[in-house]
Write a protein that holds these residues in place. Structure first.
Motif, PDB file in Angstrom:
ATOM      1  N   GLY A   1       0.804  -1.188   0.000  1.00  0.00           N
ATOM      2  CA  GLY A   1       0.000   0.000   0.000  1.00  0.00           C
ATOM      3  C   GLY A   1       0.849   1.255   0.000  1.00  0.00           C
ATOM      4  O   GLY A   1       1.988   1.273  -0.444  1.00  0.00           O
ATOM      5  N   LYS A   2       0.238   2.295   0.517  1.00  0.00           N
ATOM      6  CA  LYS A   2       0.875   3.618   0.520  1.00  0.00           C
ATOM      7  C   LYS A   2       2.125   3.635   1.396  1.00  0.00           C
ATOM      8  O   LYS A   2       3.136   4.241   1.045  1.00  0.00           O
ATOM      9  CB  LYS A   2      -0.120   4.672   0.985  1.00  0.00           C
ATOM     10  CG  LYS A   2       0.408   6.071   0.843  1.00  0.00           C
ATOM     11  CD  LYS A   2      -0.627   7.099   1.239  1.00  0.00           C
ATOM     12  CE  LYS A   2      -0.004   8.482   1.086  1.00  0.00           C
ATOM     13  NZ  LYS A   2      -0.896   9.527   1.514  1.00  0.00           N
ATOM     14  N   LYS A   3       2.070   2.939   2.543  1.00  0.00           N
ATOM     15  CA  LYS A   3       3.217   2.915   3.458  1.00  0.00           C
ATOM     16  C   LYS A   3       4.437   2.291   2.779  1.00  0.00           C
ATOM     17  O   LYS A   3       5.557   2.766   2.938  1.00  0.00           O
ATOM     18  CB  LYS A   3       2.851   2.157   4.730  1.00  0.00           C
ATOM     19  CG  LYS A   3       3.870   2.315   5.837  1.00  0.00           C
ATOM     20  CD  LYS A   3       3.399   1.656   7.115  1.00  0.00           C
ATOM     21  CE  LYS A   3       4.392   1.944   8.221  1.00  0.00           C
ATOM     22  NZ  LYS A   3       4.010   1.322   9.474  1.00  0.00           N
ATOM     23  N   ASN A   4       4.219   1.236   2.002  1.00  0.00           N
ATOM     24  CA  ASN A   4       5.299   0.570   1.287  1.00  0.00           C
ATOM     25  C   ASN A   4       5.924   1.509   0.254  1.00  0.00           C
ATOM     26  O   ASN A   4       7.130   1.539   0.085  1.00  0.00           O
ATOM     27  CB  ASN A   4       4.781  -0.708   0.624  1.00  0.00           C
ATOM     28  CG  ASN A   4       5.910  -1.608   0.165  1.00  0.00           C
ATOM     29  OD1 ASN A   4       7.040  -1.473   0.615  1.00  0.00           O
ATOM     30  ND2 ASN A   4       5.597  -2.504  -0.746  1.00  0.00           N
ATOM     31  N   LYS A   5       5.084   2.283  -0.453  1.00  0.00           N
ATOM     32  CA  LYS A   5       5.603   3.234  -1.431  1.00  0.00           C
ATOM     33  C   LYS A   5       6.457   4.310  -0.773  1.00  0.00           C
ATOM     34  O   LYS A   5       7.475   4.718  -1.313  1.00  0.00           O
ATOM     35  CB  LYS A   5       4.449   3.903  -2.201  1.00  0.00           C
ATOM     36  CG  LYS A   5       3.931   3.096  -3.345  1.00  0.00           C
ATOM     37  CD  LYS A   5       2.955   3.890  -4.171  1.00  0.00           C
ATOM     38  CE  LYS A   5       2.525   3.072  -5.367  1.00  0.00           C
ATOM     39  NZ  LYS A   5       1.559   3.779  -6.189  1.00  0.00           N
ATOM     40  N   VAL A   6       6.015   4.759   0.417  1.00  0.00           N
ATOM     41  CA  VAL A   6       6.763   5.781   1.144  1.00  0.00           C
ATOM     42  C   VAL A   6       8.131   5.240   1.548  1.00  0.00           C
ATOM     43  O   VAL A   6       9.150   5.915   1.378  1.00  0.00           O
ATOM     44  CB  VAL A   6       5.974   6.282   2.375  1.00  0.00           C
ATOM     45  CG1 VAL A   6       6.836   7.169   3.258  1.00  0.00           C
ATOM     46  CG2 VAL A   6       4.724   7.039   1.934  1.00  0.00           C
ATOM     47  N   SER A   7       8.177   4.006   2.059  1.00  0.00           N
ATOM     48  CA  SER A   7       9.458   3.440   2.477  1.00  0.00           C
ATOM     49  C   SER A   7      10.357   3.189   1.273  1.00  0.00           C
ATOM     50  O   SER A   7      11.566   3.405   1.345  1.00  0.00           O
ATOM     51  CB  SER A   7       9.265   2.165   3.297  1.00  0.00           C
ATOM     52  OG  SER A   7       8.813   1.113   2.494  1.00  0.00           O
ATOM     53  N   THR A   8       9.788   2.747   0.151  1.00  0.00           N
ATOM     54  CA  THR A   8      10.582   2.546  -1.068  1.00  0.00           C
ATOM     55  C   THR A   8      11.129   3.881  -1.550  1.00  0.00           C
ATOM     56  O   THR A   8      12.282   3.980  -1.954  1.00  0.00           O
ATOM     57  CB  THR A   8       9.732   1.885  -2.171  1.00  0.00           C
ATOM     58  OG1 THR A   8       9.251   0.634  -1.674  1.00  0.00           O
ATOM     59  CG2 THR A   8      10.544   1.634  -3.423  1.00  0.00           C
ATOM     60  N   HIS A   9      10.299   4.932  -1.499  1.00  0.00           N
ATOM     61  CA  HIS A   9      10.754   6.254  -1.921  1.00  0.00           C
ATOM     62  C   HIS A   9      11.893   6.732  -1.021  1.00  0.00           C
ATOM     63  O   HIS A   9      12.891   7.281  -1.500  1.00  0.00           O
ATOM     64  CB  HIS A   9       9.591   7.258  -1.911  1.00  0.00           C
ATOM     65  CG  HIS A   9       9.961   8.588  -2.466  1.00  0.00           C
ATOM     66  ND1 HIS A   9      10.215   8.778  -3.818  1.00  0.00           N
ATOM     67  CD2 HIS A   9      10.161   9.786  -1.876  1.00  0.00           C
ATOM     68  CE1 HIS A   9      10.546  10.037  -4.020  1.00  0.00           C
ATOM     69  NE2 HIS A   9      10.519  10.678  -2.854  1.00  0.00           N
ATOM     70  N   LYS A  10      11.746   6.490   0.282  1.00  0.00           N
ATOM     71  CA  LYS A  10      12.789   6.880   1.234  1.00  0.00           C
ATOM     72  C   LYS A  10      14.092   6.127   0.929  1.00  0.00           C
ATOM     73  O   LYS A  10      15.170   6.712   0.934  1.00  0.00           O
ATOM     74  CB  LYS A  10      12.320   6.558   2.659  1.00  0.00           C
ATOM     75  CG  LYS A  10      12.815   7.534   3.705  1.00  0.00           C
ATOM     76  CD  LYS A  10      12.274   7.186   5.071  1.00  0.00           C
ATOM     77  CE  LYS A  10      10.975   7.928   5.308  1.00  0.00           C
ATOM     78  NZ  LYS A  10      10.480   7.770   6.692  1.00  0.00           N
ATOM     79  N   GLN A  11      13.972   4.827   0.659  1.00  0.00           N
ATOM     80  CA  GLN A  11      15.150   4.020   0.318  1.00  0.00           C
ATOM     81  C   GLN A  11      15.800   4.524  -0.964  1.00  0.00           C
ATOM     82  O   GLN A  11      17.023   4.554  -1.079  1.00  0.00           O
ATOM     83  CB  GLN A  11      14.766   2.553   0.161  1.00  0.00           C
ATOM     84  CG  GLN A  11      14.448   1.865   1.464  1.00  0.00           C
ATOM     85  CD  GLN A  11      13.941   0.443   1.232  1.00  0.00           C
ATOM     86  OE1 GLN A  11      13.197   0.180   0.303  1.00  0.00           O
ATOM     87  NE2 GLN A  11      14.349  -0.461   2.108  1.00  0.00           N
ATOM     88  N   THR A  12      14.979   4.910  -1.926  1.00  0.00           N
ATOM     89  CA  THR A  12      15.499   5.425  -3.194  1.00  0.00           C
ATOM     90  C   THR A  12      16.274   6.718  -2.963  1.00  0.00           C
ATOM     91  O   THR A  12      17.365   6.908  -3.508  1.00  0.00           O
ATOM     92  CB  THR A  12      14.354   5.658  -4.199  1.00  0.00           C
ATOM     93  OG1 THR A  12      13.672   4.421  -4.414  1.00  0.00           O
ATOM     94  CG2 THR A  12      14.882   6.160  -5.531  1.00  0.00           C
ATOM     95  N   LEU A  13      15.709   7.606  -2.153  1.00  0.00           N
ATOM     96  CA  LEU A  13      16.400   8.871  -1.859  1.00  0.00           C
ATOM     97  C   LEU A  13      17.716   8.621  -1.124  1.00  0.00           C
ATOM     98  O   LEU A  13      18.728   9.273  -1.403  1.00  0.00           O
ATOM     99  CB  LEU A  13      15.490   9.802  -1.056  1.00  0.00           C
ATOM    100  CG  LEU A  13      14.257  10.323  -1.800  1.00  0.00           C
ATOM    101  CD1 LEU A  13      13.407  11.196  -0.887  1.00  0.00           C
ATOM    102  CD2 LEU A  13      14.666  11.090  -3.049  1.00  0.00           C
ATOM    103  N   ILE A  14      17.713   7.658  -0.208  1.00  0.00           N
ATOM    104  CA  ILE A  14      18.952   7.301   0.503  1.00  0.00           C
ATOM    105  C   ILE A  14      19.978   6.769  -0.504  1.00  0.00           C
ATOM    106  O   ILE A  14      21.157   7.127  -0.444  1.00  0.00           O
ATOM    107  CB  ILE A  14      18.675   6.273   1.621  1.00  0.00           C
ATOM    108  CG1 ILE A  14      17.900   6.953   2.756  1.00  0.00           C
ATOM    109  CG2 ILE A  14      19.976   5.660   2.142  1.00  0.00           C
ATOM    110  CD1 ILE A  14      17.361   5.981   3.804  1.00  0.00           C
ATOM    111  N   ALA A  15      19.529   5.944  -1.443  1.00  0.00           N
ATOM    112  CA  ALA A  15      20.436   5.392  -2.458  1.00  0.00           C
ATOM    113  C   ALA A  15      21.026   6.506  -3.322  1.00  0.00           C
ATOM    114  O   ALA A  15      22.236   6.515  -3.584  1.00  0.00           O
ATOM    115  CB  ALA A  15      19.699   4.367  -3.330  1.00  0.00           C
ATOM    116  N   THR A  16      20.202   7.454  -3.775  1.00  0.00           N
ATOM    117  CA  THR A  16      20.738   8.537  -4.624  1.00  0.00           C
ATOM    118  C   THR A  16      21.710   9.412  -3.836  1.00  0.00           C
ATOM    119  O   THR A  16      22.746   9.808  -4.365  1.00  0.00           O
ATOM    120  CB  THR A  16      19.631   9.416  -5.255  1.00  0.00           C
ATOM    121  OG1 THR A  16      18.874  10.030  -4.233  1.00  0.00           O
ATOM    122  CG2 THR A  16      18.742   8.626  -6.177  1.00  0.00           C
ATOM    123  N   ASN A  17      21.387   9.676  -2.574  1.00  0.00           N
ATOM    124  CA  ASN A  17      22.301  10.469  -1.738  1.00  0.00           C
ATOM    125  C   ASN A  17      23.611   9.730  -1.516  1.00  0.00           C
ATOM    126  O   ASN A  17      24.688  10.331  -1.553  1.00  0.00           O
ATOM    127  CB  ASN A  17      21.652  10.815  -0.395  1.00  0.00           C
ATOM    128  CG  ASN A  17      20.560  11.845  -0.530  1.00  0.00           C
ATOM    129  OD1 ASN A  17      20.543  12.630  -1.475  1.00  0.00           O
ATOM    130  ND2 ASN A  17      19.621  11.853   0.404  1.00  0.00           N
TER     131      ASN A  17
END
Length: 121
Positions: A1-17
């Motif tokens: 759901g939405k919570k999973n998308k938020v955590s994936t987005h957070k992980q993606t931002l951590i990866a790009t940083n």
């Protein structure tokens, strides 16, 4: 759901940083010959990062671009015996499938870098 998308987005931002910081470190460390081994280790580590698929197509493109920048920086570092041994080890692990236990995104840039290094005379 939405919570999973938020955590994936957070992980993606951590990866790009993380990739941005790794690229910066590679640039700085590769200026000094005595730090080439550290630069190489950081570059390889960043290409080996396990991560889920990016939260958006645009971020996936950004991650691929950042990884290609790291590969370009790694190619500028002269490789010694230890580095070549590590590369051969990774090549064998990729071939055997033992490197990708849980890896939703395959390390394509790592594989590309290894292929280029091993195929360049």
């Amino acid at each position: 759901g939405k919570k999973n998308k938020v955590s994936t987005h957070k992980q993606t931002l951590i990866a790009t940083n993380t990739l941005a910081k790794a690229a910066f470190l590679l640039i700085v460390l590769s200026e000094r010959q005595e730090l080439h081994d550290l630069a190489y280790s950081i570059g390889m580590f960043s290409l080996e990062l396990q991560r889920p698929p990016a939260s958006t197509k645009a971020l996936e493109v950004k991650l691929a671009y950042q990884e290609s920048e790291i590969v370009a920086l790694l190619k500028k570092i002269p490789l010694g015996v230890n580095e070549m041994n590590t590369i051969r080890e990774r090549a064998e692990q990729l071939r055997e499938g033992s490197f990708c236990d849980y890896r939703p995104v395959l390390p394509l840039m790592l594989a590309s870098f290894i292929f280029d290094v091993l195929c360049t005379p």
